[in-house]
Scaffold this active site. Structure first.
Site, short mmCIF file in Angstrom:
data_model
loop_
_atom_site.label_atom_id
_atom_site.label_comp_id
_atom_site.label_asym_id
_atom_site.label_seq_id
_atom_site.Cartn_x
_atom_site.Cartn_y
_atom_site.Cartn_z
N GLU A 206 14.88 3.68 -2.86
CA GLU A 206 14.24 3.50 -1.56
C GLU A 206 15.15 2.75 -0.58
OE1 GLU A 206 10.28 1.94 -1.84
OE2 GLU A 206 9.66 3.49 -3.26
N LYS A 338 -1.91 5.69 -0.86
CA LYS A 338 -0.91 6.75 -0.85
C LYS A 338 -1.70 8.05 -0.95
CE LYS A 338 2.59 4.45 -3.79
NZ LYS A 338 2.88 4.27 -5.24
P1 PGA Z 1 6.55 5.50 -6.52
O1 PGA Z 1 6.79 3.98 -6.16
O2 PGA Z 1 6.43 6.27 -5.25
O3 PGA Z 1 7.75 5.86 -7.33
O4 PGA Z 1 5.27 5.56 -7.33
C1 PGA Z 1 6.18 3.32 -5.11
C2 PGA Z 1 5.29 2.19 -5.56
O5 PGA Z 1 5.15 1.94 -6.78
O6 PGA Z 1 4.69 1.53 -4.74
ZN ZN Z 2 3.64 0.27 -6.63
#
Ligand code: PGA
Ligand code: ZN
Length: 434
Positions: A206, A338
């Site tokens: 990221e 998400k």
């Molecule tokens: P991921 O990580 O998109 O790989 O799940 C993001 C998070 O854990 O917040």
């Molecule tokens: Zn997370």
């Protein structure tokens, strides 16, 4: 009403170079909306699954099956529907695949379509997306506090350190732009420290610095030093936020810290993290215990929930029912939102609403696999959730979201910045930094 006239889809590529699904919806009046599915690496077992083709090509990650589903099943089902009735469109998509993990159509197919329809609805009404989202859900828009990664770790950095995200927030900033500027100084100060120690090795998934540390605590110490080098007093304007992502190194209440070659029970992990909360200016902690350790999460929340934000990510997977159940049990006090964890915009917003109902905080978040899609910047503002987590302060799939938030702030007015608001009652809100 202008109806959905056609739905197109194609394979595009995400920030890790993996294939993903893009959907474009065109309305009868010619307006369009586009959405792209992001992809996680540290995924919860209860989240919607991405449909991938397997086999030997492109690491088995191709999405032709998911694209077929959009073309042959989703597109005909939503043809002629009102794009501004997001609930009805999402219900039509869900009816095609009512399985709990959306493994029939694939969460990547459903979320890309749902996001495209959201954009098309805003276009139909001629509104900026954040305003449209607020009107659709009866929420009050506000500019969120950014939560920005300085060091990557866990599944995003070859498990070099156990903790997945070492982040900062600037609740003391006057506006979103200032929060970004302060973060920029901290990010590059951290880079300077790593370089001076001969430990500079590029960036993680990221965009946070690749973590060459001997312990998780060394990463925390370095983060505090970086905040100081940036001219800030840790715990004053700038605070620390961690994503432990404990499901990645724990099972059934037993955890294994690979870096320190140490195994521990839930209770010992809680004690170790409690020690960090006492030592460092940590205002927020995500997934401190594993998704399969409800006793641990309830105990952690009982001990620390009044002084720190405890976010459920893998633990709650943007699922309204899990949020309500956690609230009843006393686990966590905030949810990570998400949309692709649950598969449609409507279900994502339902998890946000369940959080609000329970008095829980909410943080709209990107995935580790991202694209130029900036919907989450609008979603965080439109819902007025208060916080936005996107990753680091490099790489265009991250910067696109921060930059879009700057544009939104300009349009909405910086008076809409929430700053420390959502963190009131946390370390930053309660403790005297001295
Ligand atoms: P991921 O990580 O998109 O790989 O799940 C993001 C998070 O854990 O917040
Ligand atoms: Zn997370």
């Amino acid at each position: 009403m202008t109806a959905i006239a056609s739905t197109a889809c194609r394979r595009v590529w995400d920030s890790r170079g993996h294939p993903t699904v893009e959907v474009e919806v065109t309305l009868a009046n010619g307006a369009t909306g586009r959405g792209i599915a992001p992809a996680g690496a540290s995924r919860g077992t209860r989240e919607a699954v991405d449909l991938r083709d397997g086999g030997g090509r492109v690491q088995g990650k191709d999405v032709q099956g998911a694209l077929d589903g959009v073309r042959t099943r989703i597109a005909p089902a939503i043809l002629g529907m009102d794009p501004t009735d997001q609930g009805a469109v999402d219900a039509a998509i869900i009816a095609l695949d009512p399985s709990p993990l959306k493994d029939g159509l694939g969460g990547n197919a459903t979320v890309a379509t749902s996001l495209a329809v959201l954009h098309a609805g805003a276009a139909a009404q001629g509104k900026p997306l954040w305003r449209y989202i607020a009107d659709l859900n009866g929420t009050t828009p506000s500019i969120p506090l950014p939560e920005i990664q300085i060091f990557g770790g866990g599944a995003h950095a070859g498990r070099r350190v156990d903790v997945q995200d070492f982040m900062v927030m600037v609740p003391g900033a006057a506006d979103f732009g200032e929060a970004l500027e302060v973060t920029n100084e901290v990010y590059f100060a951290a880079g300077d420290i790593m370089a001076r120690k001969g430990r500079m090795a590029g960036v993680a998934d990221e965009g946070g610095w690749w973590p060459i540390f001997d312990s998780n605590e060394e990463a925390l110490e370095t983060l505090v030093a970086a905040i100081e080098l940036a001219g800030e007093k840790p715990g004053e304007r700038v605070v620390i936020s961690l994503d432990i992502a404990a499901s990645e190194f724990g099972k059934d209440g037993r955890y294994r810290l690979a870096l320190e070659d140490r195994e521990m029970e839930s209770g010992a992990l809680i004690e170790m993290l409690g020690g960090w909360l006492d030592t460092y200016p940590i205002a927020s902690i995500e997934d401190p215990l594993g998704e399969d350790d409800p006793e641990g999460m309830v105990e952690f929340t009982r001990q620390f929930g009044s002084r720190v934000q405890i976010i459920g990510d893998d633990y709650l997977v943007t699922n309204a029912r899990l949020v309500s159940e956690a609230a009843e049990a006393g686990a966590c006090n905030a949810v990570l939102v998400k949309v692709n964890q649950v598969g449609t915009v409507t279900e994502g917003v339902a998890a946000f609403s369940a959080a609000r109902e329970a008095g829980y905080g909410a943080v709209v978040s990107a995935r580790s696999g991202e694209t130029e899609d900036v919907t989450i910047s609008h979603l965080a503002t439109g819902l007025g959730c208060g916080q936005l987590k996107v990753g680091s302060f490099t790489r265009s799939e991250r910067m696109a979201k921060w930059n879009e938030s700057l544009r939104i702030e300009e349009a909405a007015g910086s008076g809409a910045f929430v700053g420390g608001g959502p963190l009131a009652g946390t370390w930053w809100g309660q403790n005297d930094p001295d």
